[in-house]
Design a protein around this motif. Structure first.
Motif, PDB file in Angstrom:
ATOM      1  N   ARG A  69      36.492-110.620  -0.451  1.00 41.33           N
ATOM      2  CA  ARG A  69      36.623-110.557  -1.920  1.00 41.33           C
ATOM      3  C   ARG A  69      37.228-111.842  -2.474  1.00 41.33           C
ATOM      4  O   ARG A  69      36.768-112.367  -3.485  1.00 41.33           O
ATOM      5  CB  ARG A  69      37.494-109.365  -2.326  1.00 41.33           C
ATOM      6  CG  ARG A  69      36.789-108.057  -2.208  1.00 41.33           C
ATOM      7  CD  ARG A  69      37.660-106.934  -2.710  1.00 41.33           C
ATOM      8  NE  ARG A  69      37.029-105.660  -2.437  1.00 41.33           N
ATOM      9  CZ  ARG A  69      37.670-104.566  -2.085  1.00 41.33           C
ATOM     10  NH1 ARG A  69      38.981-104.564  -1.989  1.00 41.33           N
ATOM     11  NH2 ARG A  69      37.011-103.453  -1.861  1.00 41.33           N
ATOM     12  N   ARG A  70      38.267-112.322  -1.816  1.00 38.52           N
ATOM     13  CA  ARG A  70      38.945-113.528  -2.295  1.00 38.52           C
ATOM     14  C   ARG A  70      38.001-114.733  -2.210  1.00 38.52           C
ATOM     15  O   ARG A  70      37.970-115.557  -3.124  1.00 38.52           O
ATOM     16  CB  ARG A  70      40.204-113.752  -1.449  1.00 38.52           C
ATOM     17  CG  ARG A  70      41.058-114.905  -1.832  1.00 38.52           C
ATOM     18  CD  ARG A  70      41.799-114.692  -3.126  1.00 38.52           C
ATOM     19  NE  ARG A  70      42.799-113.667  -3.052  1.00 38.52           N
ATOM     20  CZ  ARG A  70      44.019-113.787  -3.539  1.00 38.52           C
ATOM     21  NH1 ARG A  70      44.381-114.925  -4.101  1.00 38.52           N
ATOM     22  NH2 ARG A  70      44.857-112.799  -3.484  1.00 38.52           N
ATOM     23  N   ALA A  71      37.214-114.828  -1.149  1.00 34.84           N
ATOM     24  CA  ALA A  71      36.278-115.957  -0.995  1.00 34.84           C
ATOM     25  C   ALA A  71      35.174-115.889  -2.050  1.00 34.84           C
ATOM     26  O   ALA A  71      34.813-116.906  -2.659  1.00 34.84           O
ATOM     27  CB  ALA A  71      35.676-115.949   0.412  1.00 34.84           C
ATOM     28  N   VAL A  72      34.644-114.686  -2.294  1.00 33.48           N
ATOM     29  CA  VAL A  72      33.605-114.529  -3.310  1.00 33.48           C
ATOM     30  C   VAL A  72      34.169-114.855  -4.692  1.00 33.48           C
ATOM     31  O   VAL A  72      33.512-115.510  -5.509  1.00 33.48           O
ATOM     32  CB  VAL A  72      33.002-113.106  -3.260  1.00 33.48           C
ATOM     33  CG1 VAL A  72      32.121-112.832  -4.472  1.00 33.48           C
ATOM     34  CG2 VAL A  72      32.194-112.924  -1.973  1.00 33.48           C
ATOM     35  N   ASP A  73      35.410-114.433  -4.946  1.00 37.29           N
ATOM     36  CA  ASP A  73      36.053-114.774  -6.223  1.00 37.29           C
ATOM     37  C   ASP A  73      36.161-116.287  -6.389  1.00 37.29           C
ATOM     38  O   ASP A  73      35.957-116.815  -7.485  1.00 37.29           O
ATOM     39  CB  ASP A  73      37.449-114.155  -6.315  1.00 37.29           C
ATOM     40  CG  ASP A  73      37.420-112.653  -6.554  1.00 37.29           C
ATOM     41  OD1 ASP A  73      36.332-112.129  -6.886  1.00 37.29           O
ATOM     42  OD2 ASP A  73      38.476-112.005  -6.391  1.00 37.29           O
ATOM     43  N   ARG A  74      36.468-116.980  -5.308  1.00 39.88           N
ATOM     44  CA  ARG A  74      36.589-118.437  -5.377  1.00 39.88           C
ATOM     45  C   ARG A  74      35.239-119.075  -5.697  1.00 39.88           C
ATOM     46  O   ARG A  74      35.155-119.991  -6.503  1.00 39.88           O
ATOM     47  CB  ARG A  74      37.146-118.977  -4.045  1.00 39.88           C
ATOM     48  CG  ARG A  74      37.255-120.485  -3.949  1.00 39.88           C
ATOM     49  CD  ARG A  74      38.287-121.079  -4.905  1.00 39.88           C
ATOM     50  NE  ARG A  74      39.635-120.662  -4.619  1.00 39.88           N
ATOM     51  CZ  ARG A  74      40.521-121.376  -3.969  1.00 39.88           C
ATOM     52  NH1 ARG A  74      40.209-122.573  -3.529  1.00 39.88           N
ATOM     53  NH2 ARG A  74      41.732-120.907  -3.758  1.00 39.88           N
ATOM     54  N   VAL A  75      34.178-118.569  -5.075  1.00 47.14           N
ATOM     55  CA  VAL A  75      32.832-119.094  -5.360  1.00 47.14           C
ATOM     56  C   VAL A  75      32.481-118.848  -6.826  1.00 47.14           C
ATOM     57  O   VAL A  75      31.999-119.739  -7.518  1.00 47.14           O
ATOM     58  CB  VAL A  75      31.778-118.437  -4.437  1.00 47.14           C
ATOM     59  CG1 VAL A  75      30.372-118.762  -4.890  1.00 47.14           C
ATOM     60  CG2 VAL A  75      31.988-118.883  -2.999  1.00 47.14           C
ATOM     61  N   ARG A  76      32.730-117.642  -7.305  1.00 45.29           N
ATOM     62  CA  ARG A  76      32.423-117.315  -8.710  1.00 45.29           C
ATOM     63  C   ARG A  76      33.241-118.177  -9.659  1.00 45.29           C
ATOM     64  O   ARG A  76      32.736-118.639 -10.679  1.00 45.29           O
ATOM     65  CB  ARG A  76      32.692-115.839  -8.980  1.00 45.29           C
ATOM     66  CG  ARG A  76      31.664-114.936  -8.350  1.00 45.29           C
ATOM     67  CD  ARG A  76      31.962-113.489  -8.652  1.00 45.29           C
ATOM     68  NE  ARG A  76      30.969-112.639  -8.023  1.00 45.29           N
ATOM     69  CZ  ARG A  76      31.200-111.414  -7.601  1.00 45.29           C
ATOM     70  NH1 ARG A  76      32.401-110.880  -7.733  1.00 45.29           N
ATOM     71  NH2 ARG A  76      30.244-110.708  -7.039  1.00 45.29           N
ATOM     72  N   SER A  77      34.502-118.369  -9.322  1.00 42.60           N
ATOM     73  CA  SER A  77      35.371-119.195 -10.167  1.00 42.60           C
ATOM     74  C   SER A  77      34.872-120.638 -10.210  1.00 42.60           C
ATOM     75  O   SER A  77      34.828-121.253 -11.276  1.00 42.60           O
ATOM     76  CB  SER A  77      36.805-119.150  -9.624  1.00 42.60           C
ATOM     77  OG  SER A  77      37.617-120.043 -10.324  1.00 42.60           O
ATOM     78  N   ALA A  78      34.480-121.161  -9.062  1.00 41.12           N
ATOM     79  CA  ALA A  78      33.964-122.537  -9.011  1.00 41.12           C
ATOM     80  C   ALA A  78      32.677-122.657  -9.809  1.00 41.12           C
ATOM     81  O   ALA A  78      32.471-123.638 -10.536  1.00 41.12           O
ATOM     82  CB  ALA A  78      33.737-122.962  -7.556  1.00 41.12           C
ATOM     83  N   GLN A  79      31.805-121.635  -9.717  1.00 46.09           N
ATOM     84  CA  GLN A  79      30.548-121.670 -10.469  1.00 46.09           C
ATOM     85  C   GLN A  79      30.817-121.574 -11.964  1.00 46.09           C
ATOM     86  O   GLN A  79      30.206-122.278 -12.761  1.00 46.09           O
ATOM     87  CB  GLN A  79      29.625-120.533 -10.018  1.00 46.09           C
ATOM     88  CG  GLN A  79      28.268-120.565 -10.677  1.00 46.09           C
ATOM     89  CD  GLN A  79      27.501-121.837 -10.367  1.00 46.09           C
ATOM     90  OE1 GLN A  79      27.369-122.220  -9.223  1.00 46.09           O
ATOM     91  NE2 GLN A  79      27.003-122.498 -11.395  1.00 46.09           N
TER      92      GLN A  79
END
Length: 194
Positions: free
Chosen positions: A92-102
């Motif tokens: 979840r934390r990694a996916v959140d980071r990807v979404r935040s970067a996008q």
């Protein structure tokens, strides 16, 4: 002849993660250190597969481990294994980071598009182009029919002098003369200096 090796004594197995997490929930730093040694590698591996960037993966792994320390008391043993709980948190934390970067990249792109100032005034350029075209049309109307046809066929449609002469059923010399005279009249009408 084959040799059989017998292991005596208890076989070595990994630490009980549920027990370690229960101790972490009470603030046991040593238990957290042992838990960290077991789960940090798999967490980093999972995060790295999602993010691909090693430094961001290390950062997110540390965030996940900090979250494990802070939320250990929320773990419910009857709902799954400790490793699954931690890896779900990591994913979840990694996916959140990807979404935040996008989202950041999208936001920066929108800001850049809004703040883009063209090198010239597009409206003025379009108006000027329209005025120039209208002036050329007006000047073309001042030419004789043969001059207008010859100039239009040669300069706007790309025909050679010979093709223009054939299309107008006129001698080549006449077409050349009419075109020269027509271009001179256009130049004078448009105010172009020679």
């Amino acid at each position: 002849m084959s040799t059989v090796v017998h292991l005596s004594g208890p076989q070595r197995r990994g630490p009980d993660l549920k027990e370690l997490l229960a101790q972490v929930a009470f603030g046991d730093q040593d238990a957290f250190g042992r838990l960290y040694d077991v789960v940090a590698g798999p967490v980093f591996g999972l995060v790295r597969r999602v993010l691909r960037d090693p430094s961001q993966s290390e950062e997110v792994t540390q965030e996940v481990m900090l979250e494990v320390w802070r939320t250990a008391a929320r773990y419910q043993p009857d709902r799954g294994e400790v490793m699954s709980w931690v890896l779900t948190m990591a994913h979840r934390r990694a996916v959140d980071r990807v979404r935040s970067a996008q989202a950041t990249a999208d936001r920066e792109q929108r800001v850049a598009a809004r703040s883009h100032v063209p090198a010239f005034d597009e409206v003025a350029e379009q108006v000027e182009g329209r005025l120039e075209r209208e002036q050329v049309r007006r000047c073309l109307r001042m030419l004789t029919e043969l001059q207008r046809q010859a100039v239009t066929l040669a300069y706007y449609r790309g025909y050679s002098y010979r093709e223009v002469a054939d299309m107008l059923s006129a001698p080549l010399g006449t077409v050349k003369t009419r075109m020269r005279d027509g271009l001179i009249r256009l130049r004078d009408c448009l105010g172009v200096e020679s």
